[in-house]
Structure formats: structure tokens, C-alpha cells
Design a protein around this motif. Structure first.
Motif, PDB file in Angstrom:
ATOM      1  N   LEU A 244       0.815  -1.217   0.000  1.00 28.34           N
ATOM      2  CA  LEU A 244       0.000   0.000   0.000  1.00 28.34           C
ATOM      3  C   LEU A 244       0.849   1.268   0.000  1.00 28.34           C
ATOM      4  CD1 LEU A 244      -2.682  -1.116   2.597  1.00 28.34           C
ATOM      5  CD2 LEU A 244      -2.819  -1.191   0.109  1.00 28.34           C
ATOM      6  N   GLY A 245       2.159   1.115   0.107  1.00 25.46           N
ATOM      7  CA  GLY A 245       3.020   2.287   0.132  1.00 25.46           C
ATOM      8  C   GLY A 245       3.013   3.001   1.463  1.00 25.46           C
ATOM      9  N   ARG A 246       2.539   2.318   2.513  1.00 26.27           N
ATOM     10  CA  ARG A 246       2.545   2.968   3.830  1.00 26.27           C
ATOM     11  C   ARG A 246       3.939   2.933   4.421  1.00 26.27           C
ATOM     12  NH1 ARG A 246      -1.640   0.883   7.835  1.00 26.27           N
ATOM     13  NH2 ARG A 246      -1.297   2.919   8.755  1.00 26.27           N
TER      14      ARG A 246
ATOM     15  N   GLY B 198       1.378   3.143  -3.383  1.00 21.32           N
ATOM     16  CA  GLY B 198       0.954   4.410  -2.800  1.00 21.32           C
ATOM     17  C   GLY B 198       0.791   5.512  -3.830  1.00 21.32           C
TER      18      GLY B 198
ATOM     19  N   ARG C  39      -3.315   3.536  -6.090  1.00 20.32           N
ATOM     20  CA  ARG C  39      -4.428   3.759  -5.166  1.00 20.32           C
ATOM     21  C   ARG C  39      -5.770   3.676  -5.889  1.00 20.32           C
ATOM     22  NH1 ARG C  39      -4.276   8.918  -3.050  1.00 20.32           N
ATOM     23  NH2 ARG C  39      -2.508   9.556  -4.314  1.00 20.32           N
TER      24      ARG C  39
ATOM     25  N   SER D 111      -6.879   0.068  -6.245  1.00 16.32           N
ATOM     26  CA  SER D 111      -6.897  -0.794  -5.063  1.00 16.32           C
ATOM     27  C   SER D 111      -8.065  -0.490  -4.148  1.00 16.32           C
ATOM     28  CB  SER D 111      -5.601  -0.610  -4.251  1.00 16.32           C
ATOM     29  OG  SER D 111      -4.463  -0.764  -5.058  1.00 16.32           O
TER      30      SER D 111
ATOM     31  N   VAL E 298      -9.073  -1.399  -0.141  1.00 18.59           N
ATOM     32  CA  VAL E 298      -8.317  -1.857   1.012  1.00 18.59           C
ATOM     33  C   VAL E 298      -9.176  -1.933   2.266  1.00 18.59           C
ATOM     34  CG1 VAL E 298      -6.278  -1.440   2.428  1.00 18.59           C
ATOM     35  CG2 VAL E 298      -6.296  -0.676   0.057  1.00 18.59           C
TER      36      VAL E 298
ATOM     37  N   LEU F 158      -8.191  -2.337   6.203  1.00 20.78           N
ATOM     38  CA  LEU F 158      -7.103  -2.451   7.168  1.00 20.78           C
ATOM     39  C   LEU F 158      -7.550  -3.266   8.370  1.00 20.78           C
ATOM     40  CD1 LEU F 158      -5.713   1.193   7.133  1.00 20.78           C
ATOM     41  CD2 LEU F 158      -4.679  -0.819   6.096  1.00 20.78           C
TER      42      LEU F 158
ATOM     43  N   SER G  60      -7.179  -2.529  11.564  1.00 21.25           N
ATOM     44  CA  SER G  60      -7.853  -1.716  12.571  1.00 21.25           C
ATOM     45  C   SER G  60      -8.042  -0.318  12.012  1.00 21.25           C
ATOM     46  CB  SER G  60      -7.022  -1.646  13.844  1.00 21.25           C
ATOM     47  OG  SER G  60      -5.752  -1.110  13.545  1.00 21.25           O
ATOM     48  N   ALA G  61      -9.236  -0.025  11.566  1.00 21.51           N
ATOM     49  CA  ALA G  61      -9.522   1.319  11.073  1.00 21.51           C
ATOM     50  C   ALA G  61     -10.980   1.619  11.372  1.00 21.51           C
ATOM     51  CB  ALA G  61      -9.248   1.414   9.579  1.00 21.51           C
ATOM     52  N   ALA G  62     -11.215   2.368  12.418  1.00 17.39           N
ATOM     53  CA  ALA G  62     -12.575   2.799  12.702  1.00 17.39           C
ATOM     54  C   ALA G  62     -12.930   3.893  11.708  1.00 17.39           C
ATOM     55  CB  ALA G  62     -12.663   3.331  14.121  1.00 17.39           C
ATOM     56  N   LEU G  63     -14.203   4.026  11.386  1.00 15.52           N
ATOM     57  CA  LEU G  63     -14.634   5.114  10.508  1.00 15.52           C
ATOM     58  C   LEU G  63     -15.345   6.162  11.351  1.00 15.52           C
ATOM     59  CD1 LEU G  63     -16.049   2.931   7.605  1.00 15.52           C
ATOM     60  CD2 LEU G  63     -13.811   3.976   7.768  1.00 15.52           C
ATOM     61  N   ALA G  64     -15.653   7.292  10.712  1.00 13.66           N
ATOM     62  CA  ALA G  64     -16.318   8.374  11.433  1.00 13.66           C
ATOM     63  C   ALA G  64     -17.661   7.882  11.989  1.00 13.66           C
ATOM     64  CB  ALA G  64     -16.536   9.557  10.507  1.00 13.66           C
TER      65      ALA G  64
ATOM     66  N   PHE H  90     -16.812   7.021  -0.356  1.00 11.33           N
ATOM     67  CA  PHE H  90     -15.712   6.237  -0.928  1.00 11.33           C
ATOM     68  C   PHE H  90     -15.977   5.880  -2.388  1.00 11.33           C
ATOM     69  CE2 PHE H  90     -12.016   4.633   1.470  1.00 11.33           C
ATOM     70  CZ  PHE H  90     -12.126   5.467   2.554  1.00 11.33           C
TER      71      PHE H  90
ATOM     72  N   LEU I  56     -16.321  -0.482   1.790  1.00 10.87           N
ATOM     73  CA  LEU I  56     -15.477   0.582   1.257  1.00 10.87           C
ATOM     74  C   LEU I  56     -14.367   0.011   0.372  1.00 10.87           C
ATOM     75  CD1 LEU I  56     -15.061   3.071   4.240  1.00 10.87           C
ATOM     76  CD2 LEU I  56     -16.928   2.805   2.611  1.00 10.87           C
TER      77      LEU I  56
ATOM     78  N   ARG J 202     -20.138  15.695   9.839  1.00 11.70           N
ATOM     79  CA  ARG J 202     -19.537  15.127  11.051  1.00 11.70           C
ATOM     80  C   ARG J 202     -19.567  16.137  12.187  1.00 11.70           C
ATOM     81  NH1 ARG J 202     -13.686  12.521  10.263  1.00 11.70           N
ATOM     82  NH2 ARG J 202     -13.953  12.012  12.462  1.00 11.70           N
TER      83      ARG J 202
ATOM     84  N   SER K  68      -7.681   6.572  15.166  1.00 11.53           N
ATOM     85  CA  SER K  68      -8.699   5.584  14.815  1.00 11.53           C
ATOM     86  C   SER K  68      -8.360   4.857  13.527  1.00 11.53           C
ATOM     87  CB  SER K  68     -10.052   6.272  14.679  1.00 11.53           C
ATOM     88  OG  SER K  68     -10.014   7.153  13.584  1.00 11.53           O
ATOM     89  N   GLY K  69      -7.439   5.408  12.730  1.00 16.17           N
ATOM     90  CA  GLY K  69      -7.091   4.757  11.466  1.00 16.17           C
ATOM     91  C   GLY K  69      -7.806   5.361  10.276  1.00 16.17           C
ATOM     92  N   ILE K  70      -8.685   6.333  10.517  1.00 15.95           N
ATOM     93  CA  ILE K  70      -9.386   6.972   9.397  1.00 15.95           C
ATOM     94  C   ILE K  70      -8.385   7.630   8.459  1.00 15.95           C
ATOM     95  CG2 ILE K  70     -10.940   8.872   8.773  1.00 15.95           C
ATOM     96  CD1 ILE K  70     -12.497   8.312  11.319  1.00 15.95           C
TER      97      ILE K  70
ATOM     98  N   ILE L 188      -4.521   5.846   1.863  1.00 15.25           N
ATOM     99  CA  ILE L 188      -4.285   4.778   0.892  1.00 15.25           C
ATOM    100  C   ILE L 188      -5.443   4.661  -0.086  1.00 15.25           C
ATOM    101  CG2 ILE L 188      -2.707   3.436   2.308  1.00 15.25           C
ATOM    102  CD1 ILE L 188      -4.955   1.799   3.270  1.00 15.25           C
ATOM    103  N   SER L 189      -6.492   5.441   0.115  1.00 12.89           N
ATOM    104  CA  SER L 189      -7.604   5.451  -0.838  1.00 12.89           C
ATOM    105  C   SER L 189      -7.235   6.384  -1.991  1.00 12.89           C
ATOM    106  CB  SER L 189      -8.864   5.958  -0.149  1.00 12.89           C
ATOM    107  OG  SER L 189      -8.833   7.372  -0.086  1.00 12.89           O
ATOM    108  N   PRO L 190      -8.026   6.367  -3.069  1.00 15.32           N
ATOM    109  CA  PRO L 190      -7.699   7.251  -4.196  1.00 15.32           C
ATOM    110  C   PRO L 190      -7.993   8.727  -3.924  1.00 15.32           C
ATOM    111  CG  PRO L 190      -9.088   5.399  -4.890  1.00 15.32           C
ATOM    112  CD  PRO L 190      -9.111   5.434  -3.403  1.00 15.32           C
TER     113      PRO L 190
ATOM    114  N   ARG M 174       6.064   8.875   6.139  1.00  8.69           N
ATOM    115  CA  ARG M 174       5.274   7.922   5.373  1.00  8.69           C
ATOM    116  C   ARG M 174       4.212   7.176   6.154  1.00  8.69           C
ATOM    117  NH1 ARG M 174       5.651   7.864   0.420  1.00  8.69           N
ATOM    118  NH2 ARG M 174       4.562   6.108  -0.406  1.00  8.69           N
ATOM    119  N   THR M 175       4.592   6.573   7.230  1.00  7.21           N
ATOM    120  CA  THR M 175       3.602   5.797   7.973  1.00  7.21           C
ATOM    121  C   THR M 175       2.902   6.696   8.963  1.00  7.21           C
ATOM    122  OG1 THR M 175       5.111   3.979   7.801  1.00  7.21           O
ATOM    123  CG2 THR M 175       3.217   3.658   9.216  1.00  7.21           C
TER     124      THR M 175
END
Lengths: 299, 263
Positions: A55-57, A73, A78, A81, A83, A85, A87-91, A103, A145, B34, B98-100, B106-108, B261-262
Motif C-alpha cells: 500500500l506504500g505505507r 501508494g 491507489r 486498489s 483496502v 485495514l 484496525s480502522a474505525a470510521l467516522a 468512498f 469501502l 460530522r 482511529s485509522g481513518i 491509501i484510498s484514491p 510515510r507511515t
């Protein structure tokens, strides 16, 4: 287009380290389109590191990696792709429909929002806010998503953690459909059962190296060791001679046997010892099986 | 992209005339939704400047004083400080935890759109408070200013959003969510009080008055006060230059953190 012939991911001699700890040591891996590849391994094997490289992270310390023929990345990578993850909570304040719509808008050939929501089985929850959903439902929104842009590459880090059995089946079916449509699917899992049920190919990672790369059936045969525990009148050295037995030990009056094929071992055992009792059969954990496999290879 | 697009592009994924602009607009809309659905953010950031203005300019101000004008100039900067630091800084720290943020990156989604959406959201909420403040001043406190002064004042106040958002971004990208919240609160109170937004700097000991020179809030409120004819006699160009300097400094620091980067 000739890009369809290119592998979705191509890693050559990729190494990565966090500080002084090597997390990946010289990985060569091509991920093809139209197939589901599972990265299987215990925690700390390097699965998530590999996903982050794709993912280029993060960048490799040595070697090279391309994603959809482009720099991981980059905009090209992107756009192609989807993706999920680990652990990724959303709003929490946005609804399922709002999240998916947002998305879907990122991708040029996105599915209609309602179709995506149906595919992950959240029609009833479409107008509920993300924060009010159960853990499994939230996971399914995250999956939606990843799916909504009809990506050429679907990257799923432990996709079915926290899912109930029904959601898991639904998710598996949607992943399969994506691969059948020609996409490359890369997923990580520490569950042999999941890799077995879903993947066309399993890449077994341990300690940052590829230990095995084969079909799920072959992998399973190599690591699906079972453990039989019972009380038996048979002497330990006789038990060790039974078919498929790898090793036999005794502990507190119980006989403990590791076998490659529990049914064959037991059939022979019961024939020779009708008094066998207090029987327990368990599958070795992936960690145990891997340790065994690595030992076997070192020998 | 021109301004006509903004008016005519519907908020629908499929029919965007300029897809890239559509992505920005939908991201902004989501960000505003939000905030609107987060009363814990909304009420204090919006109500506080208006409440303080009512108290100090309408209730406590001696008749015939220029308090109404003075606090209008300084509370306008305060109005920008809240949404920028809390919505932008603390908000991004929590998105990072939270990872958002990772998922967005990494999204477009174009990298700038995520930040632009948060900036636009902070600017919009600031504008709402500013309109409220100006209305309170004009109709409640009887503040009379020439039209160009009203507009310049509004521009200075809105401009304040930029350095504060960049400062918030620095905090948000460099610290975890809980630390960011504490640091944001501290920055908010420090910048507001020591920059002279709550009470005039002339009430402070000389050492603190000198310290105020190092704060963006001081220079922005000095610019605002000059607009309404209550300046400290300093050169507006110097204050303006300082503000540009802060924008450059915070922007540079934020850029460095963002480029790591990360995340």
C-alpha cells in the motif's frame, strides 16, 4: 490492455526492518490477477508489514515492489486498489450510506451505493450511523469501502476478524466474486480454516520469510497436524508405531500423540486397544504446526 | 476549475462535471456533517465567542465606551481559534488514532482533499460565528463601522483560520489523540489569554506584553483592531508579515509531519 497480463503485485528481494528488528527478510512474491492469495502466518510473521509495503505505507529497506505496475501508494496504485485495514474505525457520525457514497466517489468505476450495501448485507442498517453499529457490522462497512470501487486489487488485512458465521460466509462470497471478475485478492489471515475455505493459493509466512507457497490443500497436509490425548493400555513404543504418528509421549497417565492423520491412527489404535478411553482430539494451533514444519525443514 | 463549477456541480458521484472537484465537495460536505452531528464540538466552539461577546460588550460594557468594537475585533480572532484548533488539530489526531487518516491516505482520495475538507469545515463554522458576532455587534452593541471596515474585519478574522489550522495540524500529526486534546486546550487558552483576546494586553505586566509579540493571536488581533481604528500604533505591514511568517512556520512543520510515510 496488456496491463492485465502483469502481476498485480510483484515483490523482488524485499526486506524490511523496524529499527533493528527484521520484519521481512528478502521476500520474492508475485500476486496474480483472478485469484485469491492468502498470506497465512502467526502474529509477527510479517503479514501486515507486507500489506503496508503493497500500500506504500512503508518502503522496503532493500529490494523492490510494484503494485498494479506502479509505485505503491502512487495515484495509479491507489485508484486500482480497494483496502480493508486490520484496525480502522470510521467516522461514527456518518451513516453507512454516507460512508459508502463518499468512498464510491473516489473511484472512476464504482458500483451503485445500494448495490454495495446489499452485497455486504447491511440494507437494514443503511441509514444508521456507523457509531451505532455492532462490531461485525462496522467491519462489513469497512469491507464495503474496499469493495465499492470494483478495484483490480483487493487488499484485506484479517478481513473476517470479529465477524459472526453468517457475515463471514457473505464476506467470503463477495471476495470470491471479486476474484472471479478478474481482480487480484490479497488477504492476510492467521486462520488456516479461512485460507482453506477461500484461497486459491496460500503463502505461508513465518519470521519474515516465505516458508511455503502452495495450494491450501498442500499447505494443510503439511501443517494440519492433530493431537490425540487418551488413556490407553498400549505401551508408548507400540503407540509410536501406529500409522501416521509423528511422536508419542505420556503425561499424568495420559498418552499424547501427534499425528498427521488422526482417523488412520485411531482406527489402528482402537483395533489394538479396545479399552482406550477418555479420548480428546485437537488440531494443533498454527503456531505449533509452524514450529513443527520449521523444525522438519531445518533437519 | 472555476467558480461556476462550484455552483453547478451536483453532490452526486456519477454526474460530476469535474470529478476531482466533486470529490473535494463531497469530502467537505461529509466533514461538515460530522461536525454538525458532534454537539460536544459544536456547542462550545460556536457558543463561547457569542456568549463572551454578549457578556462583555452587551451586559458589562459601560455606556458610551468602545468596548463593543474592541471585543468584536479580538473575539473574531477567538472565533477562528476554536474550530481551527479543536476541529482541525484535535480532530485530525483522533482520525489518526482511529485509522481513518490511514484509510484515507491509501484510498484514491487526492491527498489535499482530506485537509481541504477539514479546513473548509473550520472556515465555515468560523464564518457562522463571525456572522453572529457581527450581528450582535451591529444590532446589540450598536457598533457602527464603514462598509469597507466590516469587510476588512471579516477578512482578517477569516484569514486567522489558516495559521490556526496549520498549528492544529502540527499538533494533530505529532501527538496521539489524548495528548493532542490536552495540548490543544493548552494552546487555545494560552494563545487566547496571552495574545490579548480575552482582556487587553495593557492589563498585563510588561514581560507578558513582550511575550505576546511571539504569538499569532496577538498579531491577528492587532490587525483586526487597526481595521476598526483601535490599533496600538504599530505598523500593519509588520503584523501582516508576522502572520505570514507564522503561516510559513506552521505550514512547514505540518508538511514535514504529513510527509512522514507511515501515519
Amino acid at each position: 490492455m496488456n496491463k492485465l497480463n502483469l502481476p498485480a503485485i510483484e515483490a523482488r528481494g524485499v526486506s524490511h526492518r523496524y529499527g533493528k528488528v527484521a520484519s521481512l527478510g528478502g521476500i520474492d512474491l508475485r500476486i496474480e490477477r483472478g485469484a485469491i492469495t492468502a498470506l497465512l502466518g502467526p502474529n509477527g510473521a510479517g503479514k501486515t508489514t507486507f500489506v503496508n509495503l503493497v500500500l506504500g505505507r512503508t518502503r522496503p529497506d532493500a529490494g523492490s515492489i510494484t503494485t498494479l505496475g506502479a509505485v505503491p501508494g502512487s495515484a495509479v496504485a491507489r485508484l486500482g486498489s480497494g483496502v480493508m485495514l486490520q484496525s480502522a474505525a470510521l467516522a461514527a457520525q456518518l451513516t453507512v450510506r454516507e460512508h459508502v457514497g463518499l468512498f464510491a466517489g473516489y473511484y472512476p468505476a464504482a458500483l451503485p451505493v445500494a448495490a454495495v450495501i446489499a452485497r455486504v448485507g447491511l440494507e437494514q442498517q443503511a441509514d444508521r450511523r456507523y457509531g451505532s453499529l455492532s462490531g461485525g457490522q462496522q467491519r462489513r462497512v469497512q469491507f464495503a469501502l474496499a469493495l465499492c470501487g470494483q478495484p483490480d486489487l483487493l487488499v484485506l488485512d484479517e478481513p473476517t476478524v470479529a465477524l459472526d458465521a453468517d457475515s463471514r460466509r457473505l464476506t467470503w462470497a463477495a471476495i470470491r466474486a471479486r476474484a472471479d471478475a478478474g481482480a487480484a485478492v490479497l488477504l492476510t489471515t492467521h486462520l488456516l480454516e479461512e485460507a482453506e475455505a477461500l484461497a486459491d493459493r496460500v503463502v505461508l509466512l513465518a519470521g519474515g520469510r516465505i516458508v511455503a507457497d502452495a495450494t491450501p490443500r498442500t499447505i494443510k497436509a503439511r501443517i494440519a497436524e492433530q493431537r490425540i490425548s487418551c488413556r490407553s493400555d498400549l505401551a508408548l513404543d507400540q503407540v509410536a508405531q501406529l500409522p501416521a504418528v509423528i511422536a508419542a509421549t505420556s503425561s499424568e497417565g495420559r498418552c499424547i500423540v501427534r499425528t498427521a492423520h488422526a482417523e488412520r491412527t485411531l482406527a489402528a489404535w482402537l483395533a489394538r486397544d479396545p479399552n482406550l478411553e477418555d479420548l480428546e482430539i485437537a488440531r494443533a494451533s498454527l503456531e505449533e504446526a509452524l514450529a513443527q514444519l520449521l523444525q522438519k525443514e531445518a533437519a | 476549475m472555476n467558480t461556476i463549477d462550484i455552483v453547478t456541480t451536483p453532490l452526486q458521484p456519477s454526474s460530476a462535471v469535474s470529478p476531482r472537484l466533486g470529490v473535494y465537495l463531497r469530502e467537505i460536505r461529509a466533514e461538515i456533517l460530522r461536525s454538525l452531528r458532534t454537539p460536544a464540538f459544536l456547542v462550545p466552539t460556536l457558543a463561547m465567542p457569542l456568549g463572551f461577546y454578549t457578556l462583555f460588550a452587551l451586559v458589562l460594557a459601560p455606556p458610551g465606551s468602545d468596548t463593543g468594537v474592541y471585543v468584536l475585533a479580538t473575539y473574531g480572532v477567538l472565533a477562528a481559534l476554536g474550530p481551527s484548533l479543536f476541529g482541525f488539530g484535535a480532530g485530525i489526531a483522533s482520525d489518526r488514532d482511529s485509522g481513518i487518516l490511514a484509510l484515507k491516505r491509501i484510498s484514491p482520495l487526492p491527498p489535499g482533499a482530506f485537509l481541504a475538507a477539514r479546513l473548509a469545515s473550520a472556515a465555515l463554522f468560523t464564518l457562522v460565528v463571525l456572522i453572529g458576532l457581527d450581528a450582535l455587534a451591529a444590532f446589540g452593541a450598536g457598533v457602527r463601522l464603514p462598509a469597507h471596515a466590516w469587510l476588512t474585519l471579516l477578512a482578517v478574522h477569516l484569514l486567522s483560520v489558516l495559521p490556526f489550522c496549520l498549528l492544529g495540524l502540527c499538533i494533530g500529526l505529532r501527538t496521539g489523540a489524548s495528548a493532542a486534546m490536552a495540548l490543544t486546550n493548552l494552546s487555545f487558552i494560552g494563545l487566547a489569554v496571552l495574545g490579548g483576546l480575552w482582556m487587553p494586553l495593557s492589563m498585563f505586566p510588561p514581560a507578558l506584553q513582550h511575550f505576546a509579540l511571539t504569538l499569532p493571536t496577538y498579531h491577528l488581533s492587532a490587525l483586526a483592531l487597526q481595521t476598526v481604528g483601535l490599533g496600538n500604533g504599530g505598523d500593519a505591514r509588520i503584523h501582516g508579515l508576522c502572520v505570514v511568517g507564522f503561516i510559513g512556520l506552521f505550514g512547514g512543520l505540518a508538511w514535514r509531519a504529513w510527509s512522514a510515510r507511515t501515519l
